[in-house]
Scaffold this active site. Structure first.
Site, PDB file in Angstrom:
ATOM      1  N   ARG A   7       0.858  -1.187   0.000  1.00 25.12           N
ATOM      2  CA  ARG A   7       0.000   0.000   0.000  1.00 25.12           C
ATOM      3  C   ARG A   7       0.889   1.231   0.000  1.00 25.12           C
ATOM      4  O   ARG A   7       1.896   1.265   0.709  1.00 25.12           O
ATOM      5  CB  ARG A   7      -0.890   0.010   1.251  1.00 25.12           C
ATOM      6  CG  ARG A   7      -1.873   1.170   1.281  1.00 25.12           C
ATOM      7  CD  ARG A   7      -2.631   1.265   2.604  1.00 25.12           C
ATOM      8  NE  ARG A   7      -1.961   2.178   3.524  1.00 25.12           N
ATOM      9  CZ  ARG A   7      -2.575   2.791   4.560  1.00 25.12           C
ATOM     10  NH1 ARG A   7      -3.859   2.559   4.802  1.00 25.12           N
ATOM     11  NH2 ARG A   7      -1.903   3.597   5.342  1.00 25.12           N
ATOM     12  N   TYR A  52      -2.219  11.964   7.524  1.00 26.40           N
ATOM     13  CA  TYR A  52      -2.411  10.691   8.207  1.00 26.40           C
ATOM     14  C   TYR A  52      -2.052   9.520   7.276  1.00 26.40           C
ATOM     15  O   TYR A  52      -2.459   9.492   6.123  1.00 26.40           O
ATOM     16  CB  TYR A  52      -3.870  10.555   8.670  1.00 26.40           C
ATOM     17  CG  TYR A  52      -4.150   9.231   9.320  1.00 26.40           C
ATOM     18  CD1 TYR A  52      -3.604   8.924  10.562  1.00 26.40           C
ATOM     19  CD2 TYR A  52      -4.918   8.266   8.682  1.00 26.40           C
ATOM     20  CE1 TYR A  52      -3.829   7.698  11.151  1.00 26.40           C
ATOM     21  CE2 TYR A  52      -5.153   7.040   9.267  1.00 26.40           C
ATOM     22  CZ  TYR A  52      -4.608   6.762  10.499  1.00 26.40           C
ATOM     23  OH  TYR A  52      -4.822   5.545  11.075  1.00 26.40           O
ATOM     24  N   ASP A 108      -5.096   3.979  -0.086  1.00 26.08           N
ATOM     25  CA  ASP A 108      -6.217   4.210   0.833  1.00 26.08           C
ATOM     26  C   ASP A 108      -6.641   5.684   0.761  1.00 26.08           C
ATOM     27  O   ASP A 108      -5.847   6.570   1.091  1.00 26.08           O
ATOM     28  CB  ASP A 108      -5.763   3.853   2.258  1.00 26.08           C
ATOM     29  CG  ASP A 108      -6.913   3.797   3.257  1.00 26.08           C
ATOM     30  OD1 ASP A 108      -8.022   4.267   2.918  1.00 26.08           O
ATOM     31  OD2 ASP A 108      -6.697   3.290   4.379  1.00 26.08           O
ATOM     32  N   HIS A 168      -9.095   6.939   2.541  1.00 26.39           N
ATOM     33  CA  HIS A 168      -9.527   7.273   3.894  1.00 26.39           C
ATOM     34  C   HIS A 168     -10.766   8.149   3.972  1.00 26.39           C
ATOM     35  O   HIS A 168     -10.831   9.095   4.765  1.00 26.39           O
ATOM     36  CB  HIS A 168      -8.356   7.878   4.695  1.00 26.39           C
ATOM     37  CG  HIS A 168      -8.110   7.144   5.966  1.00 26.39           C
ATOM     38  ND1 HIS A 168      -8.627   7.548   7.165  1.00 26.39           N
ATOM     39  CD2 HIS A 168      -7.463   5.999   6.202  1.00 26.39           C
ATOM     40  CE1 HIS A 168      -8.277   6.683   8.096  1.00 26.39           C
ATOM     41  NE2 HIS A 168      -7.582   5.727   7.541  1.00 26.39           N
ATOM     42  N   GLU A 177      -8.969   2.090  -1.812  1.00 29.97           N
ATOM     43  CA  GLU A 177      -9.714   1.793  -0.578  1.00 29.97           C
ATOM     44  C   GLU A 177     -10.417   3.035  -0.047  1.00 29.97           C
ATOM     45  O   GLU A 177      -9.878   4.140  -0.121  1.00 29.97           O
ATOM     46  CB  GLU A 177      -8.693   1.286   0.454  1.00 29.97           C
ATOM     47  CG  GLU A 177      -9.258   1.115   1.847  1.00 29.97           C
ATOM     48  CD  GLU A 177      -8.162   0.777   2.864  1.00 29.97           C
ATOM     49  OE1 GLU A 177      -7.040   0.418   2.457  1.00 29.97           O
ATOM     50  OE2 GLU A 177      -8.433   0.892   4.064  1.00 29.97           O
ATOM     51  N   GLU A 222     -13.674  -0.951   6.443  1.00 34.76           N
ATOM     52  CA  GLU A 222     -12.984  -1.134   7.723  1.00 34.76           C
ATOM     53  C   GLU A 222     -13.758  -0.530   8.896  1.00 34.76           C
ATOM     54  O   GLU A 222     -13.546  -0.927  10.035  1.00 34.76           O
ATOM     55  CB  GLU A 222     -11.553  -0.581   7.673  1.00 34.76           C
ATOM     56  CG  GLU A 222     -11.464   0.927   7.567  1.00 34.76           C
ATOM     57  CD  GLU A 222     -10.026   1.425   7.485  1.00 34.76           C
ATOM     58  OE1 GLU A 222      -9.233   0.856   6.732  1.00 34.76           O
ATOM     59  OE2 GLU A 222      -9.712   2.400   8.187  1.00 34.76           O
ATOM     60  N   ARG A 263     -13.516  -4.979   3.436  1.00 31.74           N
ATOM     61  CA  ARG A 263     -12.386  -4.576   4.273  1.00 31.74           C
ATOM     62  C   ARG A 263     -12.563  -4.725   5.780  1.00 31.74           C
ATOM     63  O   ARG A 263     -11.738  -4.230   6.554  1.00 31.74           O
ATOM     64  CB  ARG A 263     -12.102  -3.083   4.002  1.00 31.74           C
ATOM     65  CG  ARG A 263     -11.450  -2.771   2.700  1.00 31.74           C
ATOM     66  CD  ARG A 263      -9.980  -3.070   2.728  1.00 31.74           C
ATOM     67  NE  ARG A 263      -9.275  -2.237   3.687  1.00 31.74           N
ATOM     68  CZ  ARG A 263      -8.295  -2.677   4.472  1.00 31.74           C
ATOM     69  NH1 ARG A 263      -7.916  -3.927   4.449  1.00 31.74           N
ATOM     70  NH2 ARG A 263      -7.697  -1.851   5.298  1.00 31.74           N
ATOM     71  N   HIS A 301      -9.092  -5.936   7.317  1.00 32.50           N
ATOM     72  CA  HIS A 301      -8.353  -4.846   7.945  1.00 32.50           C
ATOM     73  C   HIS A 301      -7.334  -5.425   8.938  1.00 32.50           C
ATOM     74  O   HIS A 301      -7.702  -6.254   9.764  1.00 32.50           O
ATOM     75  CB  HIS A 301      -9.371  -3.969   8.685  1.00 32.50           C
ATOM     76  CG  HIS A 301      -8.880  -2.628   9.090  1.00 32.50           C
ATOM     77  ND1 HIS A 301      -9.450  -1.920  10.118  1.00 32.50           N
ATOM     78  CD2 HIS A 301      -7.889  -1.851   8.600  1.00 32.50           C
ATOM     79  CE1 HIS A 301      -8.836  -0.759  10.235  1.00 32.50           C
ATOM     80  NE2 HIS A 301      -7.887  -0.689   9.332  1.00 32.50           N
ATOM     81  N   GLU A 347      -4.188  -7.297   5.005  1.00 31.72           N
ATOM     82  CA  GLU A 347      -3.346  -6.181   5.455  1.00 31.72           C
ATOM     83  C   GLU A 347      -2.450  -6.659   6.605  1.00 31.72           C
ATOM     84  O   GLU A 347      -2.906  -7.352   7.507  1.00 31.72           O
ATOM     85  CB  GLU A 347      -4.233  -5.026   5.933  1.00 31.72           C
ATOM     86  CG  GLU A 347      -3.453  -3.768   6.278  1.00 31.72           C
ATOM     87  CD  GLU A 347      -4.369  -2.601   6.665  1.00 31.72           C
ATOM     88  OE1 GLU A 347      -5.505  -2.859   7.095  1.00 31.72           O
ATOM     89  OE2 GLU A 347      -3.941  -1.441   6.526  1.00 31.72           O
ATOM     90  N   TRP A 376     -10.705  12.189   8.081  1.00 34.61           N
ATOM     91  CA  TRP A 376      -9.245  12.052   8.107  1.00 34.61           C
ATOM     92  C   TRP A 376      -8.808  10.730   7.519  1.00 34.61           C
ATOM     93  O   TRP A 376      -7.674  10.417   7.421  1.00 34.61           O
ATOM     94  CB  TRP A 376      -8.697  12.204   9.529  1.00 34.61           C
ATOM     95  CG  TRP A 376      -9.341  11.349  10.563  1.00 34.61           C
ATOM     96  CD1 TRP A 376     -10.416  11.665  11.353  1.00 34.61           C
ATOM     97  CD2 TRP A 376      -8.968  10.025  10.957  1.00 34.61           C
ATOM     98  NE1 TRP A 376     -10.716  10.634  12.193  1.00 34.61           N
ATOM     99  CE2 TRP A 376      -9.861   9.615  11.987  1.00 34.61           C
ATOM    100  CE3 TRP A 376      -7.951   9.132  10.534  1.00 34.61           C
ATOM    101  CZ2 TRP A 376      -9.771   8.337  12.583  1.00 34.61           C
ATOM    102  CZ3 TRP A 376      -7.879   7.887  11.142  1.00 34.61           C
ATOM    103  CH2 TRP A 376      -8.785   7.505  12.147  1.00 34.61           C
TER     104      TRP A 376
HETATM  105  O1  EZ4 Z   1      -6.907   4.343  10.048  1.00 29.63           O
HETATM  106  O2  EZ4 Z   1      -6.971   1.332  11.909  1.00 29.63           O
HETATM  107  O3  EZ4 Z   1      -6.345   0.709   6.171  1.00 29.63           O
HETATM  108  N1  EZ4 Z   1      -6.128   1.031   7.273  1.00 29.63           N
HETATM  109  C1  EZ4 Z   1      -6.540   2.128   7.904  1.00 29.63           C
HETATM  110  C2  EZ4 Z   1      -6.313   2.145   9.383  1.00 29.63           C
HETATM  111  C3  EZ4 Z   1      -7.189   2.994  10.248  1.00 29.63           C
HETATM  112  C4  EZ4 Z   1      -7.004   2.703  11.701  1.00 29.63           C
HETATM  113  C5  EZ4 Z   1      -8.117   3.342  12.514  1.00 29.63           C
HETATM  114  O4  EZ4 Z   1      -8.078   2.936  13.821  1.00 29.63           O
HETATM  115  O5  EZ4 Z   1      -7.094   2.998   7.300  1.00 29.63           O
HETATM  116  O6  EZ4 Z   1      -5.034   2.066   9.710  1.00 29.63           O
HETATM  117 CO    CO Z   2      -7.984   1.997   5.574  1.00 31.54          CO
END
Ligand code: EZ4
Ligand code: CO
Length: 410
Positions: A148, A160, A217, A219, A243, A269, A290, A319, A346, A410
Site C-alpha cells: 500500500r 495521516y 487508501d 480514507h 480503498e 474497515e 475490508r 483490515h 493487510e 481524516w
Molecule cells: O486508520 O486502523 O487501512 N487502514 C486504515 C487504518 C485505520 C485505523 C483506525 O483505527 O485505514 O489504519
Molecule cells: Co484503511
C-alpha cells in the site's frame, strides 16, 4: 458439560492500547478475543464488563452461534461499533476455546486450508518520491509481494498514514496514535491531493514496473464524483485496489464511482454488520470487503458475510492495522486460510513490545502469512508484562480543511 466460568477484560498499552477478553471454562480452558476499538477502547471494555460478562457465566462455551445470537438479538440494540466489537471479542474467544478443546487450529474448524498462505500487503509511505521509493524498497526487502502506498501532498503538512523521516531497517508507525487528552489536528485539501496522487503512481510504475500489486487508501476523504475522478486518473497505473474512496455509510454513492472507473474498489474497515454491505454486494459495487474480524462481529459473522460475498465474486481484504491486536490478526489469518474467496490481508507488523505481551505463532514467509498449527488461535497473553504497560488515552489525528478550517474526514 463444561460451562463458562469467567469472562475477564484485560486492558494494556504496549506501544498502543489494546482491550482483550479472556474466557475461562469450568474445565480450565481459556480463550482470547480482541476487543480493541481504537480511540474508544474503554467504551467496549465497560460494555463487556458490565453487560456481557455477568450474563455469560454458566453457558455452554461450545454453542458459539447461539451465544452470538443471544448477545446480538438479546441486547435489543443491534449493530454499532461498540456492540459489535464486544460481540466479536466473545465470539473469537469461544472459537479459540473450541479449537483448544478439539486439539485443532481454528482454520481446521472452518473447513481447513484453501491455500498455502495469505498474500499480505504492507504500508509504504514517503514525504517525497525518494523517501517513498526507499520505503517501497524496504518492504520488498522484508519480503512483501504487495504494498500500500500513501504519500505526502505538496502544500499540505503531515498527512495521516504517511510516516515522517524513514530510515532503512527501522520499524515505523504509519498511524501513530498521539497520547493525550485530545487528538492532533491536520490540514487537508482534496484538490491538491487529486492532482498529486496520479503523479506518485506514475513515478512508482516507472521505477518498479507493473508486476508489483500496489494499493492506495483514500480514507473516506472524497465525494463520489471526486472518487470517480481519482479512480479514472489511476487506471493507467493498474492498482490492486482503491480503498475507502468515499465515506461508506451511503452505499448508493458507490454507484457513481463504479459506473465511472474500472479501478478496483475496497471498502468496509469501519463497517460492523453485513447490512452495511448489502447494496454494495448485491449490486457488485465493490471488489474487496475490508472489515476486520474484530470490528465485524467476529469469525461467525465474517464467515457468513464472505460466503454471501462469494456469490458475487467479491473477495476479502481484512483490515489488519496495528490497532487490531495480534489476537484479531490471528483470527483474520485463520479465516483467510480457510475461505475460498480470500483476496489479500493487510499486515502492519506490531511493535516488539506488543509482540512480547501477545505471543503469536503466525508466520510471514515469501510474502505469505500463515496462522500456524497450534490448537485454537495460537496466541498467548502475558499478564505480568501486560500490567507493566498501563492504559493512557491516545487518539489518531483529526482533519480540517486548509481553506477554512471546517472538519473533514481524516
Ligand atoms: O486508520 O486502523 O487501512 N487502514 C486504515 C487504518 C485505520 C485505523 C483506525 O483505527 O485505514 O489504519
Ligand atoms: Co484503511
Amino acid at each position: 458439560m463444561a460451562t463458562i466460568k469467567r469472562v475477564e477484560v484485560l486492558v494494556t498499552s504496549p506501544g498502543r492500547n489494546f482491550v482483550t477478553v479472556r474466557i475461562t471454562t469450568s474445565d480450565g480452558v481459556t480463550g482470547l478475543g480482541d476487543a480493541t476499538l481504537n480511540g474508544r477502547e474503554l467504551a467496549v471494555a465497560a460494555y463487556i464488563r458490565e453487560h456481557i460478562a455477568p450474563i455469560l457465566t454458566g453457558r455452554d462455551p461450545q454453542n458459539i452461534e447461539d451465544t452470538w445470537q443471544y448477545l446480538y438479538r438479546g441486547g435489543y440494540w443491534r449493530r454499532g461499533p461498540v456492540t459489535m466489537t464486544a460481540i466479536a471479542a466473545i465470539d473469537v474467544a469461544l472459537w479459540d476455546i473450541k479449537g483448544k478443546v478439539a486439539g485443532l487450529p481454528v482454520y481446521q474448524l472452518l473447513g481447513g486450508e484453501s491455500r498455502r498462505g495469505a498474500l499480505a500487503y504492507g504500508h509504504a509511505s514517503g514525504s517525497d518520491i525518494p523517501a517513498l521509493f526507499q520505503s517501497v524498497r524496504n518492504h520488498l526487502d522484508e519480503g512483501f509481494k504487495a504494498i500500500r502506498v500513501q504519500s505526502a501532498v505538496p502544500g499540505l503538512g503531515q498527512v495521516y498514514g504517511v510516516a515522517a523521516d524513514q530510515k532503512p531497517g527501522k520499524r515505523y508507525d504509519y498511524e501513530p496514535a498521539g497520547r493525550g487528552s485530545a487528538p492532533k489536528e491536520e490540514a487537508w485539501d482534496t484538490r491538491k491531493y487529486l492532482h498529486h496522487i496520479p503523479t506518485v503512481f506514475a513515478a512508482l510504475r516507472d521505477e518498479f514496473g507493473y508486476s508489483l500489486p500496489l494499493l492506495h487508501d483514500g480514507h473516506h476523504r472524497m465525494t463520489p464524483n471526486q472518487a470517480a475522478i481519482l479512480g479514472k486518473s489511476l487506471e493507467p497505473y493498474d492498482l490492486f485496489w482503491l480503498e475507502d474512496c468515499t465515506p461508506g455509510e451511503n452505499q448508493e454513492s458507490l454507484r457513481r464511482v463504479r459506473s465511472q472507473t474500472t479501478t478496483p474498489i475496497a471498502i468496509g474497515e469501519i463497517f460492523n454488520s453485513a447490512f452495511d454491505y448489502q447494496t454494495l454486494i448485491t449490486e457488485q459495487l465493490i471488489d474487496y470487503l475490508r472489515s476486520s474480524i474484530t470490528h465485524g462481529g467476529g469469525i461467525t459473522a465474517m464467515k457468513k458475510l464472505m460466503d454471501f460475498a462469494a456469490l458475487y465474486q467479491i473477495k476479502s481484504g481484512f483490515h489488519g492495522p496495528t490497532d487490531v491486536s495480534p489476537i484479531g490478526q490471528a483470527a483474520a489469518l485463520h479465516l483467510d486460510i480457510a475461505i475460498h474467496n480470500f483476496g489479500i490481508q493487510e499486515y502492519m507488523r506490531h511493535s516488539d513490545d506488543t509482540l512480547k505481551v501477545f505471543r503469536t505463532c503466525y508466520t510471514f514467509e515469501d510474502g505469505l502469512l500463515h496462522p500456524g498449527v497450534r490448537p485454537g488461535l495460537g496466541v498467548d497473553y502475558d499478564d505480568e508484562l501486560a500490567e507493566a504497560f498501563p492504559y493512557s488515552p491516545a487518539y489518531l489525528p483529526v482533519n480540517r480543511l486548509q481553506t477554512d478550517g471546517a472538519m473533514h474526514d481524516w
